[in-house]
Design an enzyme around this catalytic site. Structure first.
Site, PDB file in Angstrom:
ATOM      1  N   ASN A   1       1.860  -2.269   5.408  1.00 44.78           N
ATOM      2  CA  ASN A   1       1.315  -0.919   5.595  1.00 44.78           C
ATOM      3  C   ASN A   1      -0.117  -0.763   5.083  1.00 44.78           C
ATOM      4  O   ASN A   1      -0.882   0.023   5.629  1.00 44.78           O
ATOM      5  CB  ASN A   1       2.228   0.084   4.874  1.00 44.78           C
ATOM      6  CG  ASN A   1       1.585   1.459   4.768  1.00 44.78           C
ATOM      7  OD1 ASN A   1       1.537   2.213   5.739  1.00 44.78           O
ATOM      8  ND2 ASN A   1       1.027   1.789   3.609  1.00 44.78           N
TER       9      ASN A   1
ATOM     10  N   ASP B   1      -3.025  -6.588  -4.418  1.00 48.68           N
ATOM     11  CA  ASP B   1      -4.118  -6.403  -3.460  1.00 48.68           C
ATOM     12  C   ASP B   1      -3.804  -7.351  -2.301  1.00 48.68           C
ATOM     13  O   ASP B   1      -3.815  -8.577  -2.456  1.00 48.68           O
ATOM     14  CB  ASP B   1      -5.450  -6.779  -4.134  1.00 48.68           C
ATOM     15  CG  ASP B   1      -6.617  -6.764  -3.153  1.00 48.68           C
ATOM     16  OD1 ASP B   1      -6.385  -6.713  -1.930  1.00 48.68           O
ATOM     17  OD2 ASP B   1      -7.760  -6.834  -3.630  1.00 48.68           O
TER      18      ASP B   1
ATOM     19  N   ARG C   1       1.241   5.949  -2.074  1.00 48.58           N
ATOM     20  CA  ARG C   1       1.010   7.283  -1.498  1.00 48.58           C
ATOM     21  C   ARG C   1       0.900   7.156   0.029  1.00 48.58           C
ATOM     22  O   ARG C   1       1.063   6.063   0.565  1.00 48.58           O
ATOM     23  CB  ARG C   1      -0.264   7.924  -2.078  1.00 48.58           C
ATOM     24  CG  ARG C   1      -1.536   7.160  -1.744  1.00 48.58           C
ATOM     25  CD  ARG C   1      -2.764   7.893  -2.264  1.00 48.58           C
ATOM     26  NE  ARG C   1      -3.953   7.079  -2.135  1.00 48.58           N
ATOM     27  CZ  ARG C   1      -4.667   6.944  -1.019  1.00 48.58           C
ATOM     28  NH1 ARG C   1      -4.301   7.570   0.075  1.00 48.58           N
ATOM     29  NH2 ARG C   1      -5.733   6.174  -1.001  1.00 48.58           N
TER      30      ARG C   1
ATOM     31  N   LYS D   1      -6.598  -3.390  14.135  1.00 48.68           N
ATOM     32  CA  LYS D   1      -5.339  -2.824  14.632  1.00 48.68           C
ATOM     33  C   LYS D   1      -4.928  -3.456  15.968  1.00 48.68           C
ATOM     34  O   LYS D   1      -3.737  -3.662  16.230  1.00 48.68           O
ATOM     35  CB  LYS D   1      -5.446  -1.295  14.726  1.00 48.68           C
ATOM     36  CG  LYS D   1      -5.657  -0.619  13.368  1.00 48.68           C
ATOM     37  CD  LYS D   1      -4.541  -0.961  12.384  1.00 48.68           C
ATOM     38  CE  LYS D   1      -4.682  -0.294  11.041  1.00 48.68           C
ATOM     39  NZ  LYS D   1      -3.597  -0.617  10.096  1.00 48.68           N
TER      40      LYS D   1
ATOM     41  N   ALA E   1     -10.613  -3.366  15.772  1.00 48.72           N
ATOM     42  CA  ALA E   1     -10.348  -4.802  15.937  1.00 48.72           C
ATOM     43  C   ALA E   1      -9.131  -5.223  15.103  1.00 48.72           C
ATOM     44  O   ALA E   1      -8.268  -5.974  15.574  1.00 48.72           O
ATOM     45  CB  ALA E   1     -11.576  -5.614  15.532  1.00 48.72           C
TER      46      ALA E   1
ATOM     47  N   GLY F   1       0.820  -1.220   0.000  1.00 48.47           N
ATOM     48  CA  GLY F   1       0.000   0.000   0.000  1.00 48.47           C
ATOM     49  C   GLY F   1       0.843   1.255   0.000  1.00 48.47           C
ATOM     50  O   GLY F   1       0.571   2.201   0.740  1.00 48.47           O
TER      51      GLY F   1
ATOM     52  N   TYR G   1     -12.102  -1.484  12.241  1.00 48.35           N
ATOM     53  CA  TYR G   1     -10.742  -0.940  12.173  1.00 48.35           C
ATOM     54  C   TYR G   1     -10.012  -1.150  13.508  1.00 48.35           C
ATOM     55  O   TYR G   1      -8.872  -1.623  13.535  1.00 48.35           O
ATOM     56  CB  TYR G   1     -10.809   0.553  11.828  1.00 48.35           C
ATOM     57  CG  TYR G   1      -9.465   1.211  11.606  1.00 48.35           C
ATOM     58  CD1 TYR G   1      -8.809   1.111  10.377  1.00 48.35           C
ATOM     59  CD2 TYR G   1      -8.843   1.941  12.614  1.00 48.35           C
ATOM     60  CE1 TYR G   1      -7.575   1.724  10.165  1.00 48.35           C
ATOM     61  CE2 TYR G   1      -7.615   2.558  12.411  1.00 48.35           C
ATOM     62  CZ  TYR G   1      -6.977   2.452  11.185  1.00 48.35           C
ATOM     63  OH  TYR G   1      -5.755   3.049  10.982  1.00 48.35           O
TER      64      TYR G   1
HETATM   65  P1  NAP Z   1      -4.121   6.016   2.881  1.00 46.49           P
HETATM   66  O1  NAP Z   1      -3.690   7.419   2.682  1.00 46.49           O
HETATM   67  O2  NAP Z   1      -5.548   5.693   2.699  1.00 46.49           O
HETATM   68  O3  NAP Z   1      -3.227   5.051   1.981  1.00 46.49           O
HETATM   69  C1  NAP Z   1      -3.450   3.661   2.014  1.00 46.49           C
HETATM   70  C2  NAP Z   1      -2.733   3.001   0.871  1.00 46.49           C
HETATM   71  O4  NAP Z   1      -3.093   1.603   0.884  1.00 46.49           O
HETATM   72  C3  NAP Z   1      -3.141   3.561  -0.493  1.00 46.49           C
HETATM   73  O5  NAP Z   1      -2.016   3.654  -1.311  1.00 46.49           O
HETATM   74  C4  NAP Z   1      -4.133   2.521  -0.992  1.00 46.49           C
HETATM   75  O6  NAP Z   1      -4.195   2.393  -2.400  1.00 46.49           O
HETATM   76  C5  NAP Z   1      -3.531   1.243  -0.414  1.00 46.49           C
HETATM   77  N1  NAP Z   1      -4.495   0.145  -0.355  1.00 46.49           N
HETATM   78  C6  NAP Z   1      -5.815   0.188  -0.051  1.00 46.49           C
HETATM   79  N2  NAP Z   1      -6.358  -1.042  -0.148  1.00 46.49           N
HETATM   80  C7  NAP Z   1      -5.357  -1.883  -0.518  1.00 46.49           C
HETATM   81  C8  NAP Z   1      -5.283  -3.274  -0.791  1.00 46.49           C
HETATM   82  N3  NAP Z   1      -6.368  -4.061  -0.722  1.00 46.49           N
HETATM   83  N4  NAP Z   1      -4.086  -3.803  -1.157  1.00 46.49           N
HETATM   84  C9  NAP Z   1      -2.998  -3.013  -1.263  1.00 46.49           C
HETATM   85  N5  NAP Z   1      -3.009  -1.683  -1.033  1.00 46.49           N
HETATM   86  C10 NAP Z   1      -4.174  -1.132  -0.655  1.00 46.49           C
HETATM   87  O7  NAP Z   1      -3.748   5.550   4.352  1.00 46.49           O
HETATM   88  P2  NAP Z   1      -2.520   5.985   5.274  1.00 46.49           P
HETATM   89  O8  NAP Z   1      -3.001   7.041   6.162  1.00 46.49           O
HETATM   90  O9  NAP Z   1      -1.313   6.185   4.457  1.00 46.49           O
HETATM   91  O10 NAP Z   1      -2.392   4.662   6.155  1.00 46.49           O
HETATM   92  C11 NAP Z   1      -1.370   3.688   5.977  1.00 46.49           C
HETATM   93  C12 NAP Z   1      -1.420   2.712   7.149  1.00 46.49           C
HETATM   94  O11 NAP Z   1      -1.257   3.440   8.373  1.00 46.49           O
HETATM   95  C13 NAP Z   1      -2.767   1.991   7.269  1.00 46.49           C
HETATM   96  O12 NAP Z   1      -2.564   0.680   7.697  1.00 46.49           O
HETATM   97  C14 NAP Z   1      -3.490   2.790   8.334  1.00 46.49           C
HETATM   98  O13 NAP Z   1      -4.462   2.034   8.998  1.00 46.49           O
HETATM   99  C15 NAP Z   1      -2.337   3.160   9.243  1.00 46.49           C
HETATM  100  N6  NAP Z   1      -2.635   4.333  10.072  1.00 46.49           N
HETATM  101  C16 NAP Z   1      -2.881   5.552   9.525  1.00 46.49           C
HETATM  102  C17 NAP Z   1      -3.152   6.635  10.360  1.00 46.49           C
HETATM  103  C18 NAP Z   1      -3.405   8.026   9.841  1.00 46.49           C
HETATM  104  O14 NAP Z   1      -3.716   8.914  10.653  1.00 46.49           O
HETATM  105  N7  NAP Z   1      -3.295   8.302   8.558  1.00 46.49           N
HETATM  106  C19 NAP Z   1      -3.181   6.458  11.750  1.00 46.49           C
HETATM  107  C20 NAP Z   1      -2.933   5.200  12.267  1.00 46.49           C
HETATM  108  C21 NAP Z   1      -2.648   4.132  11.418  1.00 46.49           C
HETATM  109  P3  NAP Z   1      -5.061   3.427  -3.309  1.00 46.49           P
HETATM  110  O15 NAP Z   1      -4.363   4.720  -3.215  1.00 46.49           O
HETATM  111  O16 NAP Z   1      -5.013   2.855  -4.674  1.00 46.49           O
HETATM  112  O17 NAP Z   1      -6.430   3.445  -2.696  1.00 46.49           O
END
Ligand code: NAP
Length: 250
Positions: free
Chosen positions: A90, A63, A15, A159, A157, A12, A155
């Protein structure tokens, strides 16, 4: 350079936090496998890394909820780079909605992408790490794995599950010299949090709960990931590193 010539897969990662991790690791000399659900977007992200940091990359559509695609990601990486030093789990999604309204399908989608993927990726990568007699696995948990957040039962659950499986895998894989750790971010500015952060009142509420008084950046998580991927963390395993500006200190 802390990760010179290390081969690193980040799921993932075209971005958001995943790409932030990729950039920080590329700065440290790692060779990066960008994987995400769209091949073209992976290739674009790789071009940026190659141009900015002069590192070798590989783009593989994957995926993470699909076992065959995960197996292919690992095979393609071995084919190109011959080894895998670090896996970063990620990829993740969040969908808001009361537990009363959430359907079985929606629950399964979140659990499959956020947690079952860790099982698939680990199973696929560990045999190679065992052969190499070393490896590091880092998974993205969340502060939502420690405390409840309204309307994201699935979500939370998923994490909490990552924090638990990180400890279990650390025990099981220590004998192969494989370290397994997690990172629990607080609120980080990405597409995932964009809508919340755009809303003035919600942004103020989130900042009020963050003692350091700012929203995190993908690079904040990237730097923590570099530490857990590098030799500096060789005696750390089973740990979840909280990177939240102090949110959980309350
Ligand atoms: P994000 O901006 O939504 O980016 C998620 C990435 O994962 C995107 O590139 C997305 O692809 C990709 N993705 C979605 N479904 C997928 C799949 N089935 N297989 C492979 N890739 C997939 O999220 P983020 O904020 O960067 O979060 C990254 C990680 O950090 C996640 O696990 C999230 O739960 C965790 N996290 C984030 C935050 C926060 O505040 N942002 C806080 C705590 C934890 P597309 O761009 O093509 O949709």
């Amino acid at each position: 350079m802390k990760l010179k010539n290390k081969i690193i897969i980040i799921t993932g990662s075209r971005r958001g936090i995943g790409f932030g991790i990729a950039q920080e690791m590329a700065k440290e000399g790692a060779k990066i496998v960008i994987s995400d659900i769209n091949q073209k977007e992976c290739e674009k992200a790789c071009k940026v890394l190659e141009k900015k940091y002069n590192v070798k990359t590989l783009a593989v559509k994957c995926d993470v909820s699909n076992k065959d695609e995960v197996d292919n990601l690992i095979q393609q990486t071995i084919k190109k780079f011959k080894k895998i030093d670090i896996l970063v789990n990620n990829a993740g999604i969040v969908k808001f909605g009361s537990v009363l309204d959430k359907t079985e399908k929606e629950w399964d989608l979140t659990l499959n992408i956020n947690l079952r993927s860790v099982f698939f990726c680990t199973k696929a990568v560990v045999p190679h790490m065992i052969k190499q007699k070393s490896g590091k696995i880092i998974s993205l948990a969340s502060i939502a794995g420690f405390v409840g957040f309204d309307n994201i039962s699935d979500y939370c659950a998923s994490k909490g599950g990552i924090i638990a499986i990180t400890k279990e895998l650390a025990l099981e894989l220590a004998k192969y010299n494989i370290n397994v750790n997690a990172i629990a971010p607080g609120i980080i500015e990405t597409k995932m949090t964009q809508a919340m952060l755009k809303d003035k009142k919600q942004r103020e509420n989130l900042l009020a709960q963050t003692p350091l008084g700012r929203v995190g950046k993908p690079a904040d998580i990237g730097k923590a990931a570099v530490f857990l991927a590098s030799d500096d963390s060789d005696f750390i395993t089973g740990h979840t590193l909280v990177v939240d500006g102090g949110w959980l200190a309350h």
